[in-house]
Design an enzyme around this catalytic site. Structure first.
Site, PDB file in Angstrom:
ATOM      1  N   ASP A  84      24.081  49.737  75.555  1.00 58.89           N
ATOM      2  CA  ASP A  84      24.616  48.765  76.516  1.00 58.89           C
ATOM      3  C   ASP A  84      23.873  47.434  76.386  1.00 58.89           C
ATOM      4  OD1 ASP A  84      25.699  47.555  78.801  1.00 58.89           O
ATOM      5  OD2 ASP A  84      24.476  48.730  80.190  1.00 58.89           O
ATOM      6  N   ASP A  98      28.308  35.765  72.318  1.00 53.74           N
ATOM      7  CA  ASP A  98      27.844  34.620  71.515  1.00 53.74           C
ATOM      8  C   ASP A  98      29.031  34.139  70.697  1.00 53.74           C
ATOM      9  OD1 ASP A  98      26.196  32.803  69.991  1.00 53.74           O
ATOM     10  OD2 ASP A  98      24.490  34.124  70.348  1.00 53.74           O
ATOM     11  N   LYS A 139      25.655  44.378  75.838  1.00 54.16           N
ATOM     12  CA  LYS A 139      26.534  43.319  76.367  1.00 54.16           C
ATOM     13  C   LYS A 139      26.470  42.019  75.559  1.00 54.16           C
ATOM     14  CE  LYS A 139      26.285  44.927  81.185  1.00 54.16           C
ATOM     15  NZ  LYS A 139      25.162  45.873  81.219  1.00 54.16           N
ATOM     16  N   LYS A 149      22.739  56.383  78.259  1.00 55.27           N
ATOM     17  CA  LYS A 149      22.939  54.945  78.060  1.00 55.27           C
ATOM     18  C   LYS A 149      21.584  54.273  77.878  1.00 55.27           C
ATOM     19  CE  LYS A 149      24.038  51.884  81.524  1.00 55.27           C
ATOM     20  NZ  LYS A 149      23.192  50.692  81.375  1.00 55.27           N
ATOM     21  N   ARG A 177      20.100  55.964  88.962  1.00 56.91           N
ATOM     22  CA  ARG A 177      19.125  56.454  89.938  1.00 56.91           C
ATOM     23  C   ARG A 177      19.466  57.761  90.661  1.00 56.91           C
ATOM     24  NH1 ARG A 177      18.879  50.497  92.139  1.00 56.91           N
ATOM     25  NH2 ARG A 177      20.972  50.710  91.266  1.00 56.91           N
ATOM     26  N   THR A 232      30.041  43.671  88.037  1.00 54.82           N
ATOM     27  CA  THR A 232      30.299  44.069  89.427  1.00 54.82           C
ATOM     28  C   THR A 232      29.367  43.327  90.402  1.00 54.82           C
ATOM     29  OG1 THR A 232      28.958  46.027  88.980  1.00 54.82           O
ATOM     30  CG2 THR A 232      31.325  46.344  89.026  1.00 54.82           C
TER      31      THR A 232
HETATM   32  O1  C5P Z   1      21.046  53.385  89.052  1.00 59.78           O
HETATM   33  P1  C5P Z   1      22.526  53.122  88.967  1.00 59.78           P
HETATM   34  O2  C5P Z   1      23.373  54.382  89.043  1.00 59.78           O
HETATM   35  O3  C5P Z   1      22.984  52.042  89.926  1.00 59.78           O
HETATM   36  O4  C5P Z   1      22.709  52.568  87.485  1.00 59.78           O
HETATM   37  C1  C5P Z   1      23.933  52.078  87.014  1.00 59.78           C
HETATM   38  C2  C5P Z   1      23.780  51.592  85.610  1.00 59.78           C
HETATM   39  O5  C5P Z   1      24.990  50.967  85.209  1.00 59.78           O
HETATM   40  C3  C5P Z   1      22.680  50.553  85.389  1.00 59.78           C
HETATM   41  O6  C5P Z   1      22.156  50.752  84.069  1.00 59.78           O
HETATM   42  C4  C5P Z   1      23.405  49.226  85.474  1.00 59.78           C
HETATM   43  O7  C5P Z   1      22.806  48.220  84.699  1.00 59.78           O
HETATM   44  C5  C5P Z   1      24.756  49.604  84.864  1.00 59.78           C
HETATM   45  N1  C5P Z   1      25.861  48.751  85.261  1.00 59.78           N
HETATM   46  C6  C5P Z   1      26.277  48.577  86.591  1.00 59.78           C
HETATM   47  N2  C5P Z   1      27.332  47.765  86.887  1.00 59.78           N
HETATM   48  C7  C5P Z   1      27.991  47.135  85.906  1.00 59.78           C
HETATM   49  C8  C5P Z   1      27.596  47.292  84.575  1.00 59.78           C
HETATM   50  C9  C5P Z   1      26.521  48.123  84.294  1.00 59.78           C
HETATM   51  O8  C5P Z   1      25.692  49.158  87.493  1.00 59.78           O
HETATM   52  N3  C5P Z   1      29.033  46.384  86.203  1.00 59.78           N
END
Ligand code: C5P
Length: 234
Positions: A59, A64, A61, A32, A211, A119
């Protein structure tokens, strides 16, 4: 439905990303690319990662007026990514315009999915800041139905919402779910988390993992652990 693990490449620069991807010598993970990397490096980073053989979820998002989103999607269309997204809050008209822009002359297009409510948005913030006076679960379900009505392929949601989304929008409607952590891992700033195994059980189609893989001592081993738990069910 083919399940897969998508690694969130939340890195500040091309140098960081490439040294991370170089570790994967045996597999080509689905990745992503988000706003940070795209704004830092531009569309070239998408082409380069695609050339290395990775599937890409772009991604960005979009949100507009319909005409602007349609034109922007027409530009993204030529980057030949596998999945891209927008905010369902932009209305059904905006989502329909996005599909028009994204569709190539031969009728093919990348998959298009919608963010319902982020979220990070709490019930309280939704009520007080956005003046949306409904339970958040209902808002998520309604926005998902709007996305399906506009012809989109799925939504980004919590694994905990995957079942409801499939029930409302059909088993084929994709649920792409971040907020995944290993049972013995650190939650970081995510509040509602599930393990890859639990996400499988809840019916997610794709998990997005940042992460727990990118910051692991051994990212390849962490990625394989996600594949084993989520895709293979081991
Ligand atoms: O590091 P981590 O596993 O928390 O990363 C989750 C990824 O998913 C990040 O790129 C974050 O921006 C994305 N994301 C999220 N929650 C959402 C939409 C996207 O954590 N509702």
């Amino acid at each position: 439905m083919a399940k897969d693990v998508i690694i969130a490449l939340d890195f500040p620069s091309k140098a960081h990303v490439m040294s991370f991807l170089d570790r994967f010598t045996e597999e080509k993970p689905f990745v992503k690319i988000g706003m940070e990397l795209f704004y830092a490096e531009g569309p070239a980073i998408v082409r380069e990662i695609k050339e290395r053989g990775h599937k890409i979820f772009l991604d960005l998002k979009l949100h507009d007026i319909p005409n602007t989103v349609k034109s922007a999607m027409a530009v993204l269309r030529d980057l030949d990514v596998d999945i891209t997204n927008l905010h369902a809050g932009g209305t059904v008209a905006m989502m329909e315009a996005a599909i028009e822009g994204l569709t190539r002359a031969d009728g093919t297009r990348p998959l298009l999915i919608a963010v319902t409510q982020l979220t990070s948005t709490s019930q309280e913030a939704m009520t007080q800041d956005l003046l949306i006076d409904q339970p958040i679960e209902q808002v998520v379900a309604h926005y998902a139905k709007n996305a399906a009505k506009a012809g989109l392929d799925g939504v980004v949601c919590s694994p905990l919402e995957a079942g409801t989304v499939h029930k409302n929008c059909g088993a084929e409607f994709l649920t792409v779910t971040p907020g995944v952590r290993f049972a013995d891992g650190d939650k970081g700033d995510q509040s509602r988390v599930t393990t890859p195994a639990k996400a499988r059980e809840l019916g997610s189609d794709y998990i997005v993992v940042g992460r727990p893989i990118t910051k692991a001592d051994d990212p390849v081993a962490a990625y394989r652990r996600c594949i084993n738990e989520f895709v293979k069910g081991e």
